[in-house]
Design an enzyme around this catalytic site. Structure first.
Site, PDB file in Angstrom:
ATOM      1  N   GLU A  46       0.878  -1.162   0.000  1.00  0.00           N
ATOM      2  CA  GLU A  46       0.000   0.000   0.000  1.00  0.00           C
ATOM      3  C   GLU A  46       0.919   1.217   0.000  1.00  0.00           C
ATOM      4  O   GLU A  46       1.798   1.322   0.857  1.00  0.00           O
ATOM      5  CB  GLU A  46      -0.868  -0.015   1.265  1.00  0.00           C
ATOM      6  CG  GLU A  46      -1.894   1.082   1.252  1.00  0.00           C
ATOM      7  CD  GLU A  46      -2.752   1.132   2.513  1.00  0.00           C
ATOM      8  OE1 GLU A  46      -2.685   0.196   3.323  1.00  0.00           O
ATOM      9  OE2 GLU A  46      -3.471   2.122   2.654  1.00  0.00           O
ATOM     10  N   ARG A 273       4.789 -12.900   9.687  1.00  0.00           N
ATOM     11  CA  ARG A 273       5.506 -11.682   9.344  1.00  0.00           C
ATOM     12  C   ARG A 273       6.819 -11.622  10.123  1.00  0.00           C
ATOM     13  O   ARG A 273       6.980 -12.243  11.159  1.00  0.00           O
ATOM     14  CB  ARG A 273       4.648 -10.446   9.617  1.00  0.00           C
ATOM     15  CG  ARG A 273       4.305 -10.203  11.066  1.00  0.00           C
ATOM     16  CD  ARG A 273       3.631  -8.828  11.266  1.00  0.00           C
ATOM     17  NE  ARG A 273       2.683  -8.527  10.206  1.00  0.00           N
ATOM     18  CZ  ARG A 273       2.656  -7.371   9.537  1.00  0.00           C
ATOM     19  NH1 ARG A 273       3.514  -6.418   9.795  1.00  0.00           N
ATOM     20  NH2 ARG A 273       1.768  -7.153   8.617  1.00  0.00           N
ATOM     21  N   LYS A 283       4.080   0.755   9.931  1.00  0.00           N
ATOM     22  CA  LYS A 283       4.282   1.991   9.191  1.00  0.00           C
ATOM     23  C   LYS A 283       3.735   3.196   9.964  1.00  0.00           C
ATOM     24  O   LYS A 283       4.293   4.285   9.891  1.00  0.00           O
ATOM     25  CB  LYS A 283       3.604   1.902   7.813  1.00  0.00           C
ATOM     26  CG  LYS A 283       4.485   1.217   6.788  1.00  0.00           C
ATOM     27  CD  LYS A 283       3.868   1.274   5.405  1.00  0.00           C
ATOM     28  CE  LYS A 283       2.894   0.141   5.224  1.00  0.00           C
ATOM     29  NZ  LYS A 283       2.418  -0.024   3.854  1.00  0.00           N
TER      30      LYS A 283
HETATM   31  P1  ATP Z   1       2.636  -2.318   8.191  1.00  0.00           P
HETATM   32  O1  ATP Z   1       1.938  -3.289   9.088  1.00  0.00           O
HETATM   33  O2  ATP Z   1       4.065  -2.161   8.461  1.00  0.00           O
HETATM   34  O3  ATP Z   1       1.939  -1.017   8.061  1.00  0.00           O
HETATM   35  P2  ATP Z   1       1.411  -3.408   5.899  1.00  0.00           P
HETATM   36  O4  ATP Z   1       1.193  -4.854   5.969  1.00  0.00           O
HETATM   37  O5  ATP Z   1       0.241  -2.550   6.141  1.00  0.00           O
HETATM   38  O6  ATP Z   1       2.652  -3.022   6.779  1.00  0.00           O
HETATM   39  P3  ATP Z   1       1.587  -3.326   3.078  1.00  0.00           P
HETATM   40  O7  ATP Z   1       2.056  -2.229   2.242  1.00  0.00           O
HETATM   41  O8  ATP Z   1       0.161  -3.674   3.052  1.00  0.00           O
HETATM   42  O9  ATP Z   1       2.047  -2.983   4.545  1.00  0.00           O
HETATM   43  O10 ATP Z   1       2.477  -4.620   2.857  1.00  0.00           O
HETATM   44  C1  ATP Z   1       2.835  -5.107   1.603  1.00  0.00           C
HETATM   45  C2  ATP Z   1       3.218  -6.532   1.733  1.00  0.00           C
HETATM   46  O11 ATP Z   1       4.294  -6.681   2.645  1.00  0.00           O
HETATM   47  C3  ATP Z   1       2.078  -7.368   2.246  1.00  0.00           C
HETATM   48  O12 ATP Z   1       1.985  -8.532   1.480  1.00  0.00           O
HETATM   49  C4  ATP Z   1       2.456  -7.678   3.653  1.00  0.00           C
HETATM   50  O13 ATP Z   1       1.940  -8.904   4.051  1.00  0.00           O
HETATM   51  C5  ATP Z   1       3.983  -7.675   3.588  1.00  0.00           C
HETATM   52  N1  ATP Z   1       4.554  -7.316   4.881  1.00  0.00           N
HETATM   53  C6  ATP Z   1       4.323  -6.204   5.595  1.00  0.00           C
HETATM   54  N2  ATP Z   1       4.982  -6.240   6.756  1.00  0.00           N
HETATM   55  C7  ATP Z   1       5.672  -7.407   6.773  1.00  0.00           C
HETATM   56  C8  ATP Z   1       6.551  -8.043   7.709  1.00  0.00           C
HETATM   57  N3  ATP Z   1       6.858  -7.473   8.877  1.00  0.00           N
HETATM   58  N4  ATP Z   1       7.057  -9.253   7.383  1.00  0.00           N
HETATM   59  C9  ATP Z   1       6.764  -9.822   6.205  1.00  0.00           C
HETATM   60  N5  ATP Z   1       5.955  -9.294   5.289  1.00  0.00           N
HETATM   61  C10 ATP Z   1       5.399  -8.093   5.566  1.00  0.00           C
HETATM   62 MG    MG Z   2      -1.440  -3.650   4.803  1.00  0.00          MG
END
Ligand code: ATP
Ligand code: MG
Length: 571
Positions: A46, A273, A283
Site C-alpha cells: 500500500e 511476518r 508503518k
Molecule cells: P505495516 O503493518 O508495516 O503497516 P502493511 O502490511 O500494512 O505493513 P503493506 O504495504 O500492506 O504494509 O504490505 C505489503 C506486503 O508486505 C504485504 O503482502 C504484507 O503482508 C507484507 N509485509 C508487511 N509487513 C511485513 C513483515 N513485517 N514481514 C513480512 N511481510 C510483511
Molecule cells: Mg497492509
C-alpha cells in the site's frame, strides 16, 4: 488474465536443499499440473509509507519463489485508500525493490486500474441480491457486529429491494451523498462465526483526490473487496501474505465464488511476518517517528526502512542473505536483530576496503623519530581480496591514536599502550611508552611520549619481534578531519511495542542511539566515493553519508566489528 506462460519444464527443481512449506505447496501444485505449470506471485504494497525490512522479507519471498520456479512477479500497489496514499511513496517503493535486486519488468499494476471492473462487479452482486446499501455510519455498523460468541444485529436496511440498492449505489457514485453517510455491504451472514463475514463493507464514500484516478471516483472499494479480485485479474497463482490475512481468506473466496465461474483461483498462503527485536515495524509508528522528529526522516540510518538501511551502508546482498537465513515460519516469532547485523558484517568483510581512522584521538609523539621526516608505508587494502593490493600511508613523528588504547595505569590483561609498555603500530614500528602529560584543565591525558625501534618495521632486523598488542594510528600532519556518526539501537528494550497502559513505544527510545564524533581519517578516505564500503580497522564498517563532501567527509557506521563496540565506543 495474464497471457505469460512460464514453461513448467524450465523450473529448476534440481535444488535439493530442504524446502520450506511455501516451496512444498508450489511444487505440489506444479506436480498436479495446476495453472498449466505457471507460477505467478505479486508484491502488493500500500503506497502509504516507505518499505521496511519486513517488506524486504516479503519481496525476497515473492520474487525469489517466482525466480526459483521460472515464474513471474507483479508489483501491485494496493491504492484503495486515497486519504493516506501518495506518489512519493510509489516512487520510493519502486526504488527500494530495484535496489534489492528484483525486477517486475513492465508488470506494474495498481488496484485503482481495476476500479471500473470492481464497480461493475459490485453492481452484479447488488443485482443478485448479494449486496446492499446501508445508511448507517461505519461506527454504528461496527457496534452491530456482535462478538465472537454472539451473533451480530441485522441492519434495518438489509432487506432493501434490488432496485433501491442499485439506485442508491449509483447515486453514491454520482456524489449525491455526503462522506460517511452510506456504505455498500456484502449480504452474507450476520451470525457467521467469522466476524469478517458479517456483511462486510465493500465501498465507502470518500471525497478525496486519488493519486492516479484524480477526482473520478468518490466511492472507494475496501481492501478486502479489491484484493482477491485484483489477484484474480492478474492471474496470480500463489498469493503469499502474512498470517493476519488468514481469517480474511474465506471472504476473498466468497467474493470470487460469487463473481467468477472459472476453475482458476489464486491460492492464498500465509506466513509469519518478520518481527525484529529492538525494532518497530508498523508503518504508522515509523511515520510517527518521522513526523514528530525523533529521527531525521524515513531514511535516517537508525530506521528499519530499506532506505534507512541503504543510507547506513547495508548492501542488497546482506539483506537478501538475511531473508534467506531466517527462512519462513508459519507462526509468529521474533528474530534477533543481531542476525541482521551478522549478515551485513559477513558481506562487508569480503568487500569492504580497509582504512585507518581514529575516532577518539589523543596525541602521541615519537621522540627519537626525526622531526620533519615522513615515510610512506604500505598498508593492505583488503586481506580477504589479494587483488586489492596496498596503498602507502604516511608515518611521522606525531600521531593520533585512540584514547582507549592508552591507560596510565594498566589493568590486568590490558595489552595496549601504558607507561613502560610496548605495542606495534599497525603497518609500522614497535613503540615504547616513556611518559605522558595530563592537561591540567581537563585532567585528561593530552600527550603520550614514546620511542620507536627503527629496525622493527617490515624488512627490518627486529621486524618479527613479538609484542602483545597492535594499535592503529594516523599521522597528525596528514590527517583529515571527518564527522563520524555512530549508531546504537533506536530502542533500548527488545520489544518496544510492549508498553504498559497509557504508555507509548516512544518511551522506549534509546536517547543514545546516535553519537556524532569528530574523527581523524587517513588521506585516502577523504577521496571516498558515495557507495563505497570501508572497514575502519578495529572500529567497524563505515559508509559515506549523503552529506559527504571531500571538504567535509561524513561517515555512518554501518555496524561494529564483532565485539568491539564495548572496547572502543566507551559503552
Ligand atoms: P505495516 O503493518 O508495516 O503497516 P502493511 O502490511 O500494512 O505493513 P503493506 O504495504 O500492506 O504494509 O504490505 C505489503 C506486503 O508486505 C504485504 O503482502 C504484507 O503482508 C507484507 N509485509 C508487511 N509487513 C511485513 C513483515 N513485517 N514481514 C513480512 N511481510 C510483511
Ligand atoms: Mg497492509
Amino acid at each position: 488474465m495474464n497471457s505469460e506462460k512460464a514453461n513448467a519444464e524450465d523450473k529448476s527443481l534440481e535444488n535439493t536443499s530442504p524446502r520450506n512449506f511455501l516451496e512444498e505447496i508450489i511444487e505440489e501444485d506444479l506436480n498436479k499440473g495446476k495453472n498449466g505449470g505457471r507460477v505467478h506471485t505479486r508484491f502488493p504494497p500500500e503506497p502509504n509509507g516507505y518499505l521496511h525490512i519486513g517488506h524486504a522479507k516479503s519481496i525476497c519471498l515473492n520474487f525469489g519463489l517466482a525466480q526459483k520456479y521460472g515464474g513471474l512477479t507483479n508489483l501491485r500497489f494496493d491504492d484503495t485508500n486515497p486519504t493516506k496514499e501518495d506518489v512519493e511513496y510509489v516512487e520510493s517503493i519502486k526504488e527500494d525493490i530495484r535496489w534489492l535486486g528484483f525486477s517486475w519488468d513492465d508488470r506494474e499494476y495498481y488496484a485503482s486500474d481495476y476500479f471500473q471492473q470492481l464497480y461493475e462487479w459490485a453492481e452484479k452482486l447488488i443485482k443478485e441480491g448479494k449486496a446492499y446499501v446501508d445508511d448507517q455510519s461505519a461506527e454504528e455498523i461496527s457496534r452491530q457486529r456482535g462478538t465472537i460468541t454472539t451473533p451480530g444485529i441485522e441492519s434495518p436496511y438489509r432487506n432493501r429491494s434490488v432496485e433501491e440498492n442499485l439506485d442508491l449505489f449509483r447515486r453514491m457514485r454520482a456524489g449525491e451523498f455526503p462522506e460517511g453517510s452510506r456504505v455498500l455491504r456484502a449480504k452474507i451472514d450476520m451470525a457467521h462465526p467469522n466476524m469478517l463475514m458479517r456483511d462486510p463493507i465493500m465501498y465507502r464514500i470518500i471525497y478525496a483526490h486519488h493519486h492516479r484516478t484524480g477526482d473520478k471516483w468518490c466511492i472507494y472499494p475496501m481492501y478486502d473487496y479489491a484484493h482477491g479480485q485484483s489477484d484474480y485479474l492478474e492471474g496470480i497463482t500463489h498469493s503469499i501474505c502474512t498470517l493476519e490475512f488468514e481469517i480474511h481468506r474465506p471472504l476473498y473466496d466468497w467474493f470470487l465464488d460469487q463473481l467468477m465461474d472459472t476453475e482458476y483461483r489464486p491460492r492464498q498462503i500465509e506466513f509469519a511476518r518478520l518481527n525484529l527485536s529492538y525494532t518497530v515495524m508498523s508503518k504508522r509508528k515509523l511515520l510517527q517517528l518521522v513526523k514528530e522528529g525523533y529521527v531525521s526522516g524515513w531514511d535516517d540510518p537508525r530506521m528499519p526502512t530499506i532506505c534507512g538501511l541503504r543510507r547506513r551502508g547495508y548492501t542488497p546482498e546482506s539483506i537478501r542473505n538475511f531473508a534467506d537465513r531466517i527462512g519462513v515460519a508459519r507462526r509468529d516469532n521474533v528474530i534477533d536483530v543481531s542476525l541482521l547485523e551478522f549478515s551485513v558484517r559477513e558481506n562487508l568483510n569480503k568487500r569492504a576496503i580497509r582504512r585507518l581512522a581514529v575516532l577518539n584521538p589523543v596525541k602521541l609523539v615519537i621522540e627519537n623519530y626525526p622531526e620533519g621526516q615522513v615515510e610512506y608505508l604500505p598498508a593492505v587494502n583488503n586481506p580477504e581480496d589479494p587483488e586489492s593490493g596496498t596503498r602507502p600511508i604516511p608515518f611521522a613523528r606525531e600521531l593520533w591514536i585512540e584514547r582507549e588504547d592508552f591507560l596510565a595505569e594498566p589493568v590486568k590483561g590490558f595489552h595496549r599502550l601504558f607507561p613502560g609498555g610496548e605495542v606495534r603500530l599497525k603497518y609500522a614500528y614497535i613503540i615504547k611508552c616513556e611518559r605522558f602529560e595530563i592537561d591540567p584543565q581537563t585532567g585528561e591525558v593530552c600527550t603520550i611520549y614514546c620511542t620507536y625501534d627503527p629496525q622493527s618495521k617490515t624488512g627490518g632486523a627486529t621486524a618479527n619481534r613479538k609484542v602483545k598488542g597492535t594499535i592503529h594510528w594516523i599521522s597528525v600532519a596528514h590527517a583529515h578531519a571527518a564527522e563520524v556518526r555512530l549508531y546504537d539501537r533506536l530502542f533500548n528494550v527488545p520489544d518496544p511495542d510492549d508498553v504498559p497502559e497509557g504508555g507509548s513505544f516512544i518511551d522506549h527510545l534509546n536517547p543514545n542511539s546516535l553519537r556524532v564524533v569528530s574523527a581523524y581519517i587517513e588521506p585516502a578516505l577523504a577521496e571516498a566515493r558515495q557507495g563505497e564500503h570501508f572497514q575502519f580497522e578495529r572500529l567497524g564498517y563505515f559508509f559515506p553519508d549523503y552529506d559527504f563532501t571531500p571538504e567535509k567527509p561524513v561517515f555512518n557506521r554501518t555496524v561494529t566489528l564483532k565485539d568491539t563496540w564495548a572496547k572502543f565506543a566507551g559503552k
